[in-house]
Scaffold this motif. Structure first.
Motif, PDB file in Angstrom:
ATOM      1  N   ARG A  10       0.850  -1.180   0.000  1.00 54.25           N
ATOM      2  CA  ARG A  10       0.000   0.000   0.000  1.00 54.25           C
ATOM      3  C   ARG A  10       0.890   1.235   0.000  1.00 54.25           C
ATOM      4  O   ARG A  10       1.916   1.268   0.664  1.00 54.25           O
ATOM      5  CB  ARG A  10      -0.899   0.051   1.239  1.00 54.25           C
ATOM      6  CG  ARG A  10      -1.792  -1.178   1.391  1.00 54.25           C
ATOM      7  CD  ARG A  10      -2.860  -1.244   0.328  1.00 54.25           C
ATOM      8  NE  ARG A  10      -3.671  -2.422   0.486  1.00 54.25           N
ATOM      9  CZ  ARG A  10      -4.508  -2.867  -0.435  1.00 54.25           C
ATOM     10  NH1 ARG A  10      -4.626  -2.258  -1.572  1.00 54.25           N
ATOM     11  NH2 ARG A  10      -5.226  -3.952  -0.200  1.00 54.25           N
ATOM     12  N   ARG A  12      -0.184   4.176   1.123  1.00 50.07           N
ATOM     13  CA  ARG A  12      -0.637   5.127   2.118  1.00 50.07           C
ATOM     14  C   ARG A  12      -0.276   4.726   3.532  1.00 50.07           C
ATOM     15  O   ARG A  12      -0.614   5.397   4.472  1.00 50.07           O
ATOM     16  CB  ARG A  12      -2.161   5.322   1.985  1.00 50.07           C
ATOM     17  CG  ARG A  12      -2.545   5.806   0.596  1.00 50.07           C
ATOM     18  CD  ARG A  12      -4.039   5.977   0.448  1.00 50.07           C
ATOM     19  NE  ARG A  12      -4.531   7.091   1.229  1.00 50.07           N
ATOM     20  CZ  ARG A  12      -5.798   7.470   1.235  1.00 50.07           C
ATOM     21  NH1 ARG A  12      -6.681   6.823   0.499  1.00 50.07           N
ATOM     22  NH2 ARG A  12      -6.199   8.481   1.977  1.00 50.07           N
ATOM     23  N   SER A  75     -11.643  -3.691  -6.329  1.00 50.78           N
ATOM     24  CA  SER A  75     -10.362  -3.641  -7.040  1.00 50.78           C
ATOM     25  C   SER A  75      -9.746  -5.033  -7.132  1.00 50.78           C
ATOM     26  O   SER A  75      -9.138  -5.402  -8.135  1.00 50.78           O
ATOM     27  CB  SER A  75      -9.378  -2.711  -6.330  1.00 50.78           C
ATOM     28  OG  SER A  75      -9.866  -1.390  -6.260  1.00 50.78           O
ATOM     29  N   CYS A 178     -12.449   0.059  -2.621  1.00 49.06           N
ATOM     30  CA  CYS A 178     -11.373  -0.174  -3.579  1.00 49.06           C
ATOM     31  C   CYS A 178     -10.035  -0.004  -2.868  1.00 49.06           C
ATOM     32  O   CYS A 178      -9.991   0.435  -1.711  1.00 49.06           O
ATOM     33  CB  CYS A 178     -11.492   0.782  -4.763  1.00 49.06           C
ATOM     34  SG  CYS A 178     -11.365   2.527  -4.316  1.00 49.06           S
ATOM     35  N   ASP A 179      -8.966  -0.339  -3.544  1.00 51.63           N
ATOM     36  CA  ASP A 179      -7.644  -0.287  -2.931  1.00 51.63           C
ATOM     37  C   ASP A 179      -7.295   1.111  -2.422  1.00 51.63           C
ATOM     38  O   ASP A 179      -6.604   1.249  -1.411  1.00 51.63           O
ATOM     39  CB  ASP A 179      -6.579  -0.739  -3.925  1.00 51.63           C
ATOM     40  CG  ASP A 179      -6.557  -2.255  -4.100  1.00 51.63           C
ATOM     41  OD1 ASP A 179      -7.217  -2.950  -3.296  1.00 51.63           O
ATOM     42  OD2 ASP A 179      -5.900  -2.736  -5.037  1.00 51.63           O
ATOM     43  N   ASP A 180      -7.742   2.152  -3.120  1.00 45.49           N
ATOM     44  CA  ASP A 180      -7.423   3.517  -2.709  1.00 45.49           C
ATOM     45  C   ASP A 180      -8.012   3.881  -1.350  1.00 45.49           C
ATOM     46  O   ASP A 180      -7.563   4.840  -0.710  1.00 45.49           O
ATOM     47  CB  ASP A 180      -7.918   4.516  -3.752  1.00 45.49           C
ATOM     48  CG  ASP A 180      -7.101   4.475  -5.032  1.00 45.49           C
ATOM     49  OD1 ASP A 180      -5.974   3.938  -4.986  1.00 45.49           O
ATOM     50  OD2 ASP A 180      -7.585   4.949  -6.073  1.00 45.49           O
ATOM     51  N   GLN A 181      -9.011   3.138  -0.904  1.00 48.13           N
ATOM     52  CA  GLN A 181      -9.641   3.422   0.391  1.00 48.13           C
ATOM     53  C   GLN A 181      -8.943   2.710   1.548  1.00 48.13           C
ATOM     54  O   GLN A 181      -9.307   2.898   2.696  1.00 48.13           O
ATOM     55  CB  GLN A 181     -11.115   3.026   0.354  1.00 48.13           C
ATOM     56  CG  GLN A 181     -11.965   3.898  -0.554  1.00 48.13           C
ATOM     57  CD  GLN A 181     -13.368   3.345  -0.722  1.00 48.13           C
ATOM     58  OE1 GLN A 181     -13.644   2.579  -1.635  1.00 48.13           O
ATOM     59  NE2 GLN A 181     -14.249   3.722   0.185  1.00 48.13           N
TER      60      GLN A 181
END
Length: 237
Positions: A10, A12, A75, A178-181
Motif C-alpha cells: 500500500r 498510504r 479492485s 477499492c484499494d485507494d480506500q
C-alpha cells in the motif's frame, strides 16, 4: 486458504506495519473465573411473566447491541473478513456437554487456543452516542483499515442474535471499497488483536455449502448468503 491483507503493498501506510499485521495472535495461557458484578458487557437476570394464567420465568442475559459490515473490495474482487480469538467460543468448545462454568486453568495441550478463533464480518458494539452508520464506518476503519463514507453503507438487515438468552439487536451493512480506500493496516484498537483476511468468491462460497462447519457467527453466514443471492452476479462480471 485465506490471504492476509497484511501482505498487500500500500502506498498510504508503511510495509513494516503490514508485516506486523500478518503475524498470528499468540495465546500462551487461558484460565476461567467468575463474572464480576460490575461487568460493562454482560448483565444476567431473570424475567417473570404470566401467559395464559400460568406464571413462567426465563433466565436472560443483557448484552450490548451491535453492527456488522460485509466489505467487498472491487479492485481485488475479494471479500474482507476478520479473524480473532473469541473467549466465548473457546469456552463453548472447552465445556461442551456441560452447563457448568469452567474453573481454573485450561489445558492448552488438549484444548489449544486455535479452537477459539473465529472468521467474522467486521463490526462492533453500539456503545457510543453515534448513529449506527457512523459506528459501522468506524469499525471498517479500525478493524480492516478501509475509509468509507456513511453514504456508501447499504443497509441489509436488522435482526436479533441469541434470542434464547441475549436477544441483542444487530444491524448489517454492505459496502463496496477499492484499494485507494485502504488507509491503514486495521487490526482493531487498544488491546484488540484482529487479523484482516481477504477471500475470493470461490473460497467464500465454500463456507455456505451444505455440511460446512465454521467457528464464525450467524452474521457471517447470513451476510455471505445475502451477498451471493443479491450481489455476486453483478460484482463477478
Amino acid at each position: 486458504m485465506f490471504k492476509l491483507l497484511g501482505g498487500l503493498p500500500r502506498s498510504r501506510f508503511s510495509s513494516a506495519k503490514l508485516r506486523f499485521q500478518s503475524q498470528p495472535s499468540c495465546i500462551s495461557k487461558i484460565w476461567f473465573g467468575p463474572l464480576p458484578k460490575d461487568s460493562n458487557w454482560v448483565k444476567p437476570g431473570r424475567l417473570h411473566y404470566i401467559e395464559d394464567e400460568v406464571e413462567k420465568q426465563t433466565d436472560i442475559i443483557k448484552t450490548i447491541d451491535g453492527v456488522v459490515v460485509l466489505l467487498y473490495n472491487k479492485s481485488r474482487k475479494k471479500l474482507i473478513l476478520v479473524k480473532q480469538f473469541r473467549a466465548a467460543v473457546y469456552h463453548g468448545i472447552y465445556s461442551a456437554g456441560s452447563l457448568d462454568m469452567s474453573k481454573g486453568e485450561a489445558d492448552l495441550d488438549k484444548f489449544p487456543p486455535g479452537i477459539g478463533f473465529t472468521l467474522e464480518l467486521c463490526g462492533g458494539a453500539v456503545d457510543k452516542d453515534k448513529t449506527l452508520e457512523e459506528i459501522a464506518k468506524e469499525e471498517a476503519l479500525e478493524e480492516c483499515g478501509y475509509e468509507v463514507s456513511t453514504e456508501s453503507l447499504q443497509h441489509v438487515f436488522d435482526y436479533r442474535s441469541g434470542i434464547g438468552t441475549t436477544s441483542n439487536a444487530m444491524t448489517m451493512y454492505y459496502c463496496e471499497v477499492c484499494d485507494d480506500q485502504k488507509v491503514s493496516e486495521g487490526g482493531g484498537v487498544e488491546t484488540e488483536k484482529i487479523q484482516v483476511l481477504e477471500m475470493s468468491l470461490e473460497e467464500s462460497r465454500k463456507m455456505i455449502e451444505t455440511g460446512t462447519k465454521t467457528n464464525g457467527g450467524p452474521s457471517t453466514l447470513l451476510g455471505l448468503l445475502w451477498f451471493f443471492l443479491y450481489k455476486a452476479p453483478q460484482v463477478s462480471t
